[in-house]
Motif scaffolding. Structure first.
Motif, PDB file in Angstrom:
ATOM      1  N   VAL A 197       0.835  -1.199   0.000  1.00 44.32           N
ATOM      2  CA  VAL A 197       0.000   0.000   0.000  1.00 44.32           C
ATOM      3  C   VAL A 197       0.871   1.252   0.000  1.00 44.32           C
ATOM      4  N   GLU A 198       1.881   1.275   0.881  1.00 44.06           N
ATOM      5  CA  GLU A 198       2.761   2.447   0.935  1.00 44.06           C
ATOM      6  C   GLU A 198       3.509   2.633  -0.389  1.00 44.06           C
ATOM      7  N   SER A 199       3.963   1.529  -0.962  1.00 42.55           N
ATOM      8  CA  SER A 199       4.720   1.621  -2.209  1.00 42.55           C
ATOM      9  C   SER A 199       3.850   2.090  -3.374  1.00 42.55           C
ATOM     10  N   LEU A 227       1.060   4.955   9.747  1.00 46.64           N
ATOM     11  CA  LEU A 227       1.416   4.490   8.401  1.00 46.64           C
ATOM     12  C   LEU A 227       0.533   5.165   7.354  1.00 46.64           C
ATOM     13  N   GLY A 228      -0.753   5.331   7.671  1.00 51.62           N
ATOM     14  CA  GLY A 228      -1.661   6.014   6.748  1.00 51.62           C
ATOM     15  C   GLY A 228      -1.230   7.442   6.489  1.00 51.62           C
ATOM     16  N   ILE A 229      -0.782   8.129   7.530  1.00 51.64           N
ATOM     17  CA  ILE A 229      -0.293   9.508   7.386  1.00 51.64           C
ATOM     18  C   ILE A 229       0.924   9.547   6.471  1.00 51.64           C
ATOM     19  N   LYS A 230       1.860   8.649   6.728  1.00 53.27           N
ATOM     20  CA  LYS A 230       3.082   8.597   5.910  1.00 53.27           C
ATOM     21  C   LYS A 230       2.753   8.298   4.450  1.00 53.27           C
ATOM     22  N   SER A 231       1.874   7.334   4.232  1.00 51.26           N
ATOM     23  CA  SER A 231       1.512   6.951   2.865  1.00 51.26           C
ATOM     24  C   SER A 231       0.742   8.059   2.158  1.00 51.26           C
ATOM     25  N   MET A 232      -0.157   8.742   2.882  1.00 53.70           N
ATOM     26  CA  MET A 232      -0.856   9.895   2.305  1.00 53.70           C
ATOM     27  C   MET A 232       0.151  10.943   1.836  1.00 53.70           C
ATOM     28  N   GLY A 233       1.211  11.115   2.623  1.00 51.06           N
ATOM     29  CA  GLY A 233       2.231  12.090   2.271  1.00 51.06           C
ATOM     30  C   GLY A 233       2.898  11.801   0.944  1.00 51.06           C
ATOM     31  N   HIS A 234       3.041  10.526   0.613  1.00 46.18           N
ATOM     32  CA  HIS A 234       3.666  10.165  -0.669  1.00 46.18           C
ATOM     33  C   HIS A 234       2.835  10.644  -1.855  1.00 46.18           C
ATOM     34  N   LEU A 235       1.525  10.742  -1.681  1.00 45.71           N
ATOM     35  CA  LEU A 235       0.663  11.132  -2.804  1.00 45.71           C
ATOM     36  C   LEU A 235       0.865  12.591  -3.214  1.00 45.71           C
ATOM     37  N   ARG A 236       1.243  13.440  -2.235  1.00 50.96           N
ATOM     38  CA  ARG A 236       1.547  14.857  -2.517  1.00 50.96           C
ATOM     39  C   ARG A 236       0.362  15.617  -3.107  1.00 50.96           C
ATOM     40  N   SER A 237      -0.850  15.184  -2.845  1.00 52.44           N
ATOM     41  CA  SER A 237      -2.035  15.858  -3.386  1.00 52.44           C
ATOM     42  C   SER A 237      -2.690  16.722  -2.320  1.00 52.44           C
ATOM     43  N   ARG A 238      -3.532  17.670  -2.764  1.00 55.56           N
ATOM     44  CA  ARG A 238      -4.239  18.518  -1.815  1.00 55.56           C
ATOM     45  C   ARG A 238      -5.200  17.689  -0.962  1.00 55.56           C
ATOM     46  N   ARG A 239      -5.832  16.726  -1.570  1.00 58.96           N
ATOM     47  CA  ARG A 239      -6.775  15.877  -0.838  1.00 58.96           C
ATOM     48  C   ARG A 239      -6.047  15.090   0.250  1.00 58.96           C
TER      49      ARG A 239
END
Length: 334
Positions: A197-199, A227-239
C-alpha cells in the motif's frame, strides 16, 4: 525485519536544567521539560558538527538497530561524506545492516560504493541481493530491476515486503499492478500488504486513497494511522494533505506529531503548535517515542521556534532521540 523498527516507549525522566545550572549562555530559556531552548536559528548551524559526530557514533554502534537507523539518516540527509563509513557496513554480519547500507548507496547514488555493493549480488541472503540490485539500478546499471520484481513472488514474507519497498523506491508507475496483485494475494501477510500500500502511494496511484489509505487513517490502531499519514504524504495531493490535517485532532500524541511532521513536508507549518506544546510538557507526560516523533517533525517543519528545542534533544540520553535530532539538525542546517 526491516519494515518497522519499534521505537522505545519507556518514560524517561530528564532534568537538563539541573545539569546545566550555571552554564547557560545569555539569552537561553528552559522549557518545563528541562530542555534548554536556544532563541536563534543560527544556533542550529552550530550543532551541525555535533550532529555528524552522533551519526558517526551510530554507524559504529554495537546495536544493529541503531546502525540501521544511522544508515537511513545518512541516506535521508544525503550526507555523502559519511558514505565511506556506510560502505564499510556492507561487510556487516547483520542482514538488516547490509540491506540498509546497500539501499543507502542507491538512495545517495554513491558511485564510490559500486564495486563493493556489486559483490552483494551473490550474498547468501535474498534481502541483501535485491538491495544490491536496487543500488546498482540507481547507479545506472541495467537489467537488474527484474531481480526485485521476481522477489515479490518469494515464499519468504520478509523478502516480499522488502521487494515491495524497493519497487516503490524505484519509482516506475508501471509496477503498480504488481503491487496490487501482492495485496490481493492470499499468500501475503498483513505486513507485506501494508508495505505494498505504501509503495503504491510512492508511485502516485490516486486510486489507493479511498480503497486503502483512508481505512488506515480511521483504524483503531495508532500504528496503522501513522502508516496512513506517511503513505498519504507520498501522494503529494491537496486531498491527501487535507486528510493528514484531520489527524492533528487525534487522541494519541504520537499520531498528532506524525501528522505535524508530514504536513511540514508539504510546506505546511500548521502542526508546529502541536510539536511545541508536546516538548514544553513536563517529561512525565512525554515518552521516548513521542520525543522521537517530535524531533523528526522539527526537521520536517523547519520552523525557527521549534529549532530552539534541538540543543536539548541532541543531548538527550536516548541514542534514538539523539540520532533523530541529529537528522533534523542536518535537514535544517543545509
Amino acid at each position: 525485519m526491516l519494515l518497522k523498527i519499534k521505537l522505545l516507549s519507556i518514560v524517561v525522566v530528564l532534568c537538563l536544567l539541573a545539569l546545566c545550572v550555571g552554564c547557560q549562555e545569555q539569552g537561553q530559556t528552559v522549557s518545563n521539560s528541562g530542555y534548554i531552548i536556544q532563541p536563534e536559528r543560527s544556533n542550529v548551524a552550530k550543532l551541525r558538527s555535533k550532529a555528524i559526530g552522533i551519526i558517526k557514533d551510530g554507524l559504529g554502534d554495537d546495536n544493529n538497530l541503531l546502525r540501521t537507523q544511522a544508515i537511513e539518516i545518512v541516506s535521508t540527509t544525503q550526507q555523502t561524506g559519511l558514505m565511506p563509513y556506510v560502505t564499510e557496513l556492507l561487510r556487516s554480519s547483520s542482514v538488516p545492516v547490509r540491506f540498509s547500507a546497500a539501499m543507502a548507496i542507491g538512495e545517495t547514488r554513491y558511485s564510490g560504493g559500486e564495486f563493493a555493493v556489486k559483490r552483494l549480488l551473490k550474498d547468501p541472503d535474498e534481502n541483501v541481493r535485491i538491495a544490491s540490485a536496487y543500488a546498482l539500478t540507481k547507479l545506472g546499471r541495467s537489467g537488474l530491476s527484474d531481480n526485485i520484481r521476481n522477489a515479490l513472488k518469494s515464499s519468504n514474507q520478509t523478502v516480499r515486503a522488502n521487494a515491495a519497498l524497493l519497487i516503490g523506491k524505484l519509482g516506475d508507475n508501471r509496477d503498480v499492478d504488481l503491487l496490487y496483485s501482492l495485496i490481493r494475494s492470499g499468500n501475503s501477510t498483513n505486513n507485506v500488504k501494508l508495505q505494498a500500500v505504501e509503495s503504491i502511494s510512492m508511485l502516485g496511484d490516486k486510486n489507493i486513497y479511498r480503497s486503502k489509505l483512508w481505512p488506515l487513517l480511521i483504524s483503531k490502531y495508532a500504528d496503522d494511522r501513522i502508516l496512513g499519514i506517511k503513505s498519504m504524504g507520498h501522494l503529494r495531493s491537496r486531498r491527501a494533505k487535507d486528510a493528514i490535517s484531520t489527524m492533528l485532532q487525534d487522541d494519541v500524541p504520537e499520531v498528532r506529531l506524525a501528522a505535524a511532521g508530514e504536513l511540514g513536508r508539504f510546506g505546511d507549518k500548521s502542526g508546529a503548535y502541536e510539536v511545541n506544546m508536546y516538548l514544553k510538557k513536563n517529561t512525565s507526560a512525554t515518552t521516548d517515542q513521542g520525543k522521537i516523533f517530535a524531533a523528526m517533525a522539527i526537521g520536517q517543519i523547519k520552523d525557527v521556534a521549534l529549532s530552539r528545542f534541538l540543543p536539548g534533544l541532541i543531548a538527550d540520553k536516548s541514542k534514538n532521540i539523539r540520532l533523530t535530532a541529529a537528522m533534523s539538525v542536518l535537514l535544517i542546517a543545509k
